[in-house]
Write a protein that holds these residues in place. Structure first.
Motif, PDB file in Angstrom:
ATOM      1  N   LEU A  87       2.386   1.693  -3.431  1.00 40.87           N
ATOM      2  CA  LEU A  87       1.396   2.214  -4.380  1.00 40.87           C
ATOM      3  C   LEU A  87       1.132   3.698  -4.150  1.00 40.87           C
ATOM      4  CD1 LEU A  87      -1.122  -0.755  -4.544  1.00 40.87           C
ATOM      5  CD2 LEU A  87       0.352   0.061  -6.382  1.00 40.87           C
ATOM      6  N   GLU A  88       1.108   4.114  -2.890  1.00 45.10           N
ATOM      7  CA  GLU A  88       0.942   5.534  -2.592  1.00 45.10           C
ATOM      8  C   GLU A  88       2.131   6.330  -3.125  1.00 45.10           C
ATOM      9  OE1 GLU A  88       0.255   5.782   1.615  1.00 45.10           O
ATOM     10  OE2 GLU A  88      -1.821   5.124   1.419  1.00 45.10           O
ATOM     11  N   ARG A 116      -4.881   0.352  -4.928  1.00 43.90           N
ATOM     12  CA  ARG A 116      -4.491   0.462  -3.514  1.00 43.90           C
ATOM     13  C   ARG A 116      -5.702   0.222  -2.614  1.00 43.90           C
ATOM     14  NH1 ARG A 116      -5.799   4.298  -0.429  1.00 43.90           N
ATOM     15  NH2 ARG A 116      -4.723   4.767   1.489  1.00 43.90           N
ATOM     16  N   ILE A 160       0.838  -1.201   0.000  1.00 45.77           N
ATOM     17  CA  ILE A 160       0.000   0.000   0.000  1.00 45.77           C
ATOM     18  C   ILE A 160       0.872   1.250   0.000  1.00 45.77           C
ATOM     19  CG2 ILE A 160      -1.611   1.362   1.405  1.00 45.77           C
ATOM     20  CD1 ILE A 160      -2.853  -1.383   2.224  1.00 45.77           C
TER      21      ILE A 160
END
Length: 130
Positions: free
Chosen positions: A42-43, A78, A39
């Protein structure tokens, strides 16, 4: 000795594998939860895409639809990972997000296919053949 040279050659042309091994090792050593790491990555990619989009807008004074769509797709992926890793899964929300990702992929394909730059290129080729 020959095997070591082959390994060096492989990693010099496929640095993504080496980067993945390093990140995986850091995740294991730091005892981080894997889905949280994904996550966060992906951010990070979303932030990179936003910076790329802003930079491209400042340089060319154009906003590329593809960059905006890519940002939304990555952000929605995400969210899907967050919802699927939750113990109380909301399957309707997950399916809805997957549907929205599918729609954005269709928009992305259409944005590439009907890009103004590509249309000009095709028109130029038609004029040359006539």
């Amino acid at each position: 000795m020959r095997a070591i040279e082959r390994i060096k050659k492989y990693f010099s042309s496929n640095y993504e594998v080496l980067a993945a091994i390093i990140i995986f090792t850091i995740v294991l050593v730091a005892k981080l939860e894997f889905y949280k790491t994904i996550i966060l990555m992906l951010e990070f990619i979303v932030l990179m895409e936003v910076a790329k989009m802003i930079s491209d807008f400042i340089k060319k004074e154009k906003l590329r639809l593809r960059f905006v769509i890519d940002i939304f797709i990555i952000f929605l992926i995400r969210d899907v990972i967050i919802y699927t890793s939750n113990t109380n899964k909301d399957y309707f929300t997950i399916l809805f997000l997957l549907f929205v990702i599918f729609v954005f992929f269709i928009f992305r394909i259409l944005a590439i296919k009907y890009s103004p730059g590509i249309v000009k290129l095709h028109q130029g080729n038609k004029e040359e053949h006539e």
